[in-house]
Design a protein around this motif. Structure first.
Motif, PDB file in Angstrom:
ATOM      1  N   SER A  90      -7.701   2.143 -13.938  1.00  0.00           N
ATOM      2  CA  SER A  90      -7.896   3.032 -12.538  1.00  0.00           C
ATOM      3  C   SER A  90      -6.995   3.233 -11.397  1.00  0.00           C
ATOM      4  O   SER A  90      -7.491   4.316 -10.343  1.00  0.00           O
ATOM      5  N   ALA A  91      -6.078   3.049 -11.956  1.00  0.00           N
ATOM      6  CA  ALA A  91      -4.405   4.225 -11.006  1.00  0.00           C
ATOM      7  C   ALA A  91      -4.360   5.154 -11.178  1.00  0.00           C
ATOM      8  O   ALA A  91      -4.831   6.072 -12.562  1.00  0.00           O
ATOM      9  N   ARG A  92      -4.343   5.829 -10.126  1.00  0.00           N
ATOM     10  CA  ARG A  92      -3.647   7.477 -10.463  1.00  0.00           C
ATOM     11  C   ARG A  92      -2.441   7.131  -9.789  1.00  0.00           C
ATOM     12  O   ARG A  92      -2.221   6.885  -8.130  1.00  0.00           O
ATOM     13  N   TYR A  93      -1.053   7.535 -10.149  1.00  0.00           N
ATOM     14  CA  TYR A  93       0.067   7.622  -9.764  1.00  0.00           C
ATOM     15  C   TYR A  93       0.438   8.741  -8.826  1.00  0.00           C
ATOM     16  O   TYR A  93       0.125   9.950  -9.046  1.00  0.00           O
ATOM     17  N   GLY A  94       0.495   8.956  -7.222  1.00  0.00           N
ATOM     18  CA  GLY A  94       1.410   9.578  -6.267  1.00  0.00           C
ATOM     19  C   GLY A  94       2.196  10.294  -7.018  1.00  0.00           C
ATOM     20  O   GLY A  94       3.011   9.209  -7.747  1.00  0.00           O
ATOM     21  N   ALA A  95       2.893  11.800  -6.646  1.00  0.00           N
ATOM     22  CA  ALA A  95       3.898  12.080  -6.566  1.00  0.00           C
ATOM     23  C   ALA A  95       5.018  10.763  -6.202  1.00  0.00           C
ATOM     24  O   ALA A  95       6.364  10.925  -7.289  1.00  0.00           O
ATOM     25  N   ASP A 100      -2.743 -12.522  -8.515  1.00  0.00           N
ATOM     26  CA  ASP A 100      -4.579 -12.709  -8.514  1.00  0.00           C
ATOM     27  C   ASP A 100      -4.901 -12.335  -6.898  1.00  0.00           C
ATOM     28  O   ASP A 100      -6.548 -12.386  -7.139  1.00  0.00           O
ATOM     29  N   SER A 101      -4.396 -11.783  -6.069  1.00  0.00           N
ATOM     30  CA  SER A 101      -5.492 -12.349  -4.921  1.00  0.00           C
ATOM     31  C   SER A 101      -6.067 -10.556  -4.955  1.00  0.00           C
ATOM     32  O   SER A 101      -6.965 -10.306  -4.035  1.00  0.00           O
ATOM     33  N   GLN A 102      -4.833  -9.669  -5.977  1.00  0.00           N
ATOM     34  CA  GLN A 102      -5.708  -8.847  -5.874  1.00  0.00           C
ATOM     35  C   GLN A 102      -6.215  -7.947  -7.457  1.00  0.00           C
ATOM     36  O   GLN A 102      -6.071  -6.810  -6.893  1.00  0.00           O
ATOM     37  N   ASN A 103      -6.649  -9.459  -7.651  1.00  0.00           N
ATOM     38  CA  ASN A 103      -7.979  -9.208  -9.020  1.00  0.00           C
ATOM     39  C   ASN A 103      -9.177  -8.575  -7.766  1.00  0.00           C
ATOM     40  O   ASN A 103      -9.327  -9.009  -7.063  1.00  0.00           O
ATOM     41  N   HIS A 104      -9.976  -7.124  -9.315  1.00  0.00           N
ATOM     42  CA  HIS A 104     -10.846  -6.513  -8.714  1.00  0.00           C
ATOM     43  C   HIS A 104     -11.067  -5.871  -7.700  1.00  0.00           C
ATOM     44  O   HIS A 104     -11.885  -5.427  -6.569  1.00  0.00           O
ATOM     45  N   LYS A 105      -9.828  -5.529  -6.925  1.00  0.00           N
ATOM     46  CA  LYS A 105      -9.167  -4.694  -6.180  1.00  0.00           C
ATOM     47  C   LYS A 105      -8.997  -3.488  -6.973  1.00  0.00           C
ATOM     48  O   LYS A 105      -7.989  -3.818  -8.027  1.00  0.00           O
ATOM     49  N   LEU A 106      -8.657  -1.954  -5.978  1.00  0.00           N
ATOM     50  CA  LEU A 106      -8.351  -0.604  -6.869  1.00  0.00           C
ATOM     51  C   LEU A 106      -7.012  -1.214  -6.447  1.00  0.00           C
ATOM     52  O   LEU A 106      -6.535  -1.407  -5.607  1.00  0.00           O
ATOM     53  N   LEU A 107      -6.009   0.051  -7.337  1.00  0.00           N
ATOM     54  CA  LEU A 107      -4.642  -0.372  -6.968  1.00  0.00           C
ATOM     55  C   LEU A 107      -3.992   0.734  -6.710  1.00  0.00           C
ATOM     56  O   LEU A 107      -5.135   1.619  -6.980  1.00  0.00           O
ATOM     57  N   ASP A 108      -3.697   0.664  -5.518  1.00  0.00           N
ATOM     58  CA  ASP A 108      -2.823   1.465  -4.551  1.00  0.00           C
ATOM     59  C   ASP A 108      -1.601   1.625  -4.722  1.00  0.00           C
ATOM     60  O   ASP A 108      -0.461   0.960  -4.800  1.00  0.00           O
ATOM     61  N   ASP A 109      -1.301   2.491  -5.211  1.00  0.00           N
ATOM     62  CA  ASP A 109      -0.154   2.917  -6.058  1.00  0.00           C
ATOM     63  C   ASP A 109       1.488   2.903  -4.969  1.00  0.00           C
ATOM     64  O   ASP A 109       2.347   3.319  -5.150  1.00  0.00           O
ATOM     65  N   ARG A 110       0.590   3.342  -3.602  1.00  0.00           N
ATOM     66  CA  ARG A 110       1.620   4.072  -2.717  1.00  0.00           C
ATOM     67  C   ARG A 110       2.433   2.356  -2.542  1.00  0.00           C
ATOM     68  O   ARG A 110       3.631   2.303  -1.759  1.00  0.00           O
TER      69      ARG A 110
END
Ligand code: SF4
Length: 420
Positions: A391-396, A254-264
């Motif tokens: 909104s996620a873009r997974y890096g290498a 829940d604390s990550q709601n409305h934040k962009l996903l940081d796949d790192r």
């Protein structure tokens, strides 16, 4: 208008009308192009400096937003600066082009363009309004707007479908994928026609996806499986739990709601856990932290039919619009893309289970939760998962990790069991 040489494919039995819920105005900063900025300054009679804008970084622009330079910043409460009680204050004035596209997505392939929808929208979640198949003219106009915003995308994306993989290092032609997809879409459409009424033990959407994963696995050469690699010291069950804990923190906390996903953060969490296995792995659900043992101690049982229906629609739209592997999602292989979907569905089910556990703790073990409450929980969970996913873009690193971890024939079945 849409060109006849590139057919527009519309998902069957899916409806949409805008209910003015404004959830699209809560999810993430709105990207703007130069035309948007000019329209805004003109319509509001202000200078650019007076607008609540930020500049997009080079990496954000490369992640699919090449034509966009700024973003509309949010207010401290997380809402768009132009959202008022009655809805968007820019509605008939200078509504940004990206907001006009919402909730539609378009995926170009060698066989035409496929329509998808964002489940951040209440109209989509509730499947309300006219069938999309009856809105072909409106969809063609929205696609025309999409084309003006992303002029290079069609060519690039279509080319990307020529380089897809069944699994890492196992090439797949688009035509072969198309054949495989037919039976999956048929299963999902049949499940949709039953509106969630026929449940398998582990839920309809998860059962259909796990079956598809197995079908793909059976077509992959034996040599690729991790258990057949020399020197493998896999701890499969522990890795299942590490995957769930790391993705839970990114997608459903829940604390990550409305934040962009940081796949790192996902790749980092998984590799940290793998290097020094945590003794007390904690999973963040519903504002609390749970050990795996707490979650495994009780079975959540079947979800109400309306919840199963929502999960099946969510998966059907993702599969139909192909936004889960290849150019549709971070260039994952088909096998890893399906595994990733199973992982997200498992998290949704575990989130419900965690909420039931919390209520039983406060209200007593015999407390019964009604179906409408469970549907409300699931709606919020799917809305958050879908917004992050979009909104996620997974890096290498994240991609490589998923490719390796889903080279395990039993992983999907175990994830489904863990979430039951
Ligand atoms: S500009 Fe309007 S439609 Fe777009 S996010 Fe803001 S309030 Fe919502």
């Amino acid at each position: 208008m849409h060109s006849l040489t590139s057919p527009l494919h519309i998902p069957a039995a899916i409806r949409f009308e805008c209910t003015r819920c404004a959830y699209c105005c809560l999810s993430w900063p709105v990207p703007l192009n130069e035309t948007d900025v000019k329209r805004l300054t003109g319509a509001l009679a202000v200078s650019e400096e007076q607008l609540p804008l930020s500049f997009l970084s080079e990496s954000e622009r490369q992640g699919g937003l090449v034509g966009f330079t700024r973003a509309l910043e949010k207010r401290p409460d997380g809402k768009c600066s132009y959202l008022i009680d009655s809805g968007c204050s820019l509605q008939n004035l200078a509504k940004p082009a990206m907001c006009q596209l919402f909730p539609y997505t378009f995926m170009d392939t060698p066989a035409g363009t496929f329509v998808g929808l964002s489940f951040a929208s209440s109209g989509v979640i509730n499947n309300s309004g006219k069938l999309l198949s009856e809105q072909a003219t409106e969809l063609a106009s929205t696609l025309a707007l999409f084309r003006t915003l992303f002029p290079q995308l069609e060519k690039e994306t279509v080319a990307g479908w020529r380089a897809i993989n069944m699994a890492e290092g196992v090439p797949l032609s688009y035509e072969s994928y198309d054949q495989l997809e037919i039976s999956l879409l048929n299963d999902l459409q049949q499940a949709l026609a039953r509106q969630g009424m026929t449940l398998t033990k582990h839920g309809t959407a998860t059962a259909i996806l796990s079956r598809f994963y197995k079908l793909l696995a059976d077509r992959c050469p034996t040599a690729i499986w991790r258990e057949n690699l020399p020197g493998s010291t896999a701890r499969p069950k522990q890795i299942d739990q590490i995957l769930l804990a790391s993705f839970a923190a990114a997608y459903v906390d829940d604390s990550q709601n409305h934040k962009l996903l940081d796949d790192r953060l996902i790749a980092e969490a998984v590799s940290n856990f793998l290097m020094s296995p945590a003794t007390g792995l904690l999973l963040p659900f519903a504002g609390a932290k749970f050990t795996m043992a707490q979650l495994l101690d009780s079975a959540s049982g079947p979800l109400p039919p309306a919840c199963e229906d929502l999960l099946v629609r969510f998966i059907y739209v993702r599969i139909f619009s192909k936004m889960y592997f290849g150019p549709g999602f971070s260039q994952l292989s088909l096998l890893a893309g399906v595994g990733h979907l199973v992982l997200l569905l498992s998290l949704a089910r575990l989130s419900i289970k965690a909420r039931l556990l919390l209520l039983k703790d406060t209200e007593g073990p015999d407390f019964k939760v009604d179906d409408d409450q469970i549907l409300l929980w699931l709606t919020a969970i799917i809305r958050q998962v879908d917004s992050k996913f979009a909104s996620a873009r997974y890096g290498a690193n994240t991609r490589a990790m998923l490719e390796i971890l889903f080279l395990d024939r039993e992983r999907c079945a175990r994830l489904v069991n863990l979430s039951w």
